[in-house]
Structures are given as C-alpha cells and as structure tokens.
Scaffold this motif. Sequence first.
Motif, PDB file in Angstrom:
ATOM      1  N   LYS A   1       3.779  34.025 -23.673  1.00 50.04           N
ATOM      2  CA  LYS A   1       4.397  35.002 -24.564  1.00 50.04           C
ATOM      3  C   LYS A   1       3.374  36.038 -25.038  1.00 50.04           C
TER       4      LYS A   1
ATOM      5  N   ALA B   1       9.933  38.371 -22.863  1.00 55.45           N
ATOM      6  CA  ALA B   1      11.136  38.989 -23.436  1.00 55.45           C
ATOM      7  C   ALA B   1      12.285  38.948 -22.432  1.00 55.45           C
ATOM      8  N   ASP B   2      11.994  39.177 -21.173  1.00 56.95           N
ATOM      9  CA  ASP B   2      13.026  39.103 -20.136  1.00 56.95           C
ATOM     10  C   ASP B   2      13.572  37.674 -20.028  1.00 56.95           C
TER      11      ASP B   2
ATOM     12  N   ALA C   1      13.754  35.511 -22.327  1.00 57.34           N
ATOM     13  CA  ALA C   1      14.538  35.219 -23.534  1.00 57.34           C
ATOM     14  C   ALA C   1      15.978  35.701 -23.412  1.00 57.34           C
ATOM     15  N   THR C   2      16.228  36.621 -22.500  1.00 51.84           N
ATOM     16  CA  THR C   2      17.592  37.117 -22.299  1.00 51.84           C
ATOM     17  C   THR C   2      18.397  36.207 -21.384  1.00 51.84           C
TER      18      THR C   2
ATOM     19  N   PRO D   1       4.082  39.645 -22.523  1.00 53.29           N
ATOM     20  CA  PRO D   1       5.200  39.832 -23.459  1.00 53.29           C
ATOM     21  C   PRO D   1       6.482  40.381 -22.816  1.00 53.29           C
ATOM     22  N   GLU D   2       6.347  41.257 -21.826  1.00 49.85           N
ATOM     23  CA  GLU D   2       7.544  41.810 -21.181  1.00 49.85           C
ATOM     24  C   GLU D   2       8.295  40.728 -20.405  1.00 49.85           C
TER      25      GLU D   2
END
Length: 134
Positions: free
Chosen positions: A83, A91-92, A94-95, A87-88
């Motif tokens: 994380k 974040a992806d 997490a979707t 981070p990108e």
Amino acid sequence: MEINEEEFWNGFNTIKSWDDWRDFKTEFFGKNMLINKSDDDWEQSLSRKDKFIDGLIWHATCCGYKNLHAYFLLDKSRALAFKKLEPEAAADNATKPELYGQICHHCEIWTRSHQPKACPVCKGELLQLPLNEK
C-alpha cells in the motif's frame, strides 16, 4: 524468538523502497524466526472441517510457520508495504473486494465475507486474503 513490536514498526516506518522492504523483511524474519511447520502439522491444520460461526462459513487454513504471530506480522507488514510503495495498485485492488476474503493467522481460519471486523474465535485482527479467483 520474540519480536519487539515497537522496534518492528519503527523499522517498518523507515521503508521507502522495495529494497528497503527486502532488507527489513530479512532482518525481522530470518530463517530462525519463521520455522516451517512439519508435514504432520500441515495435515492436521488442513484436515479440520469448515465451521459455521456467527452466520458465516470459516474454512481451515495453515499459515505454514510455527510462530503464527510472527507470520501475522509478516503478512500485515507485506500488505502495508504494498500500500505504501504501490499506492495506485493498492487503490485499484481496493475497488475489487470480491477478489479477497479475510484470514485470522492466529486461529488459522478464513472466510470469503467482509462483514466481520475481528476474528470470531480470538477477537484478533483479520487480514485481507487474496482468493486467487477471478
């Protein structure tokens, strides 16, 4: 071997690259810390039946190492390093909650559900578990 968790997290907070992560992991999780479970231990862990707890199915798993708390810290810090350093991608991920379940390394159980906030057995922290499914 016991891990000094204050020292552990202080060391983790200095990570700024994947090379730092590798060095940190080597320092805290050397061969003497994470001793593999025996084949009998694996078989015993994985032969446990699924349990229905608090309305959810919990499956047996085997974390593979004798020191379950050390493995919990390894898995938690690995996820936090990802994380922090990617981070990108984090974040992806997490979707896509359908690709993850939750695991309790201390009790060696996991569920596909995202409902519980803590392990129903030990009340400990649950970590995300990639399901390796699409």
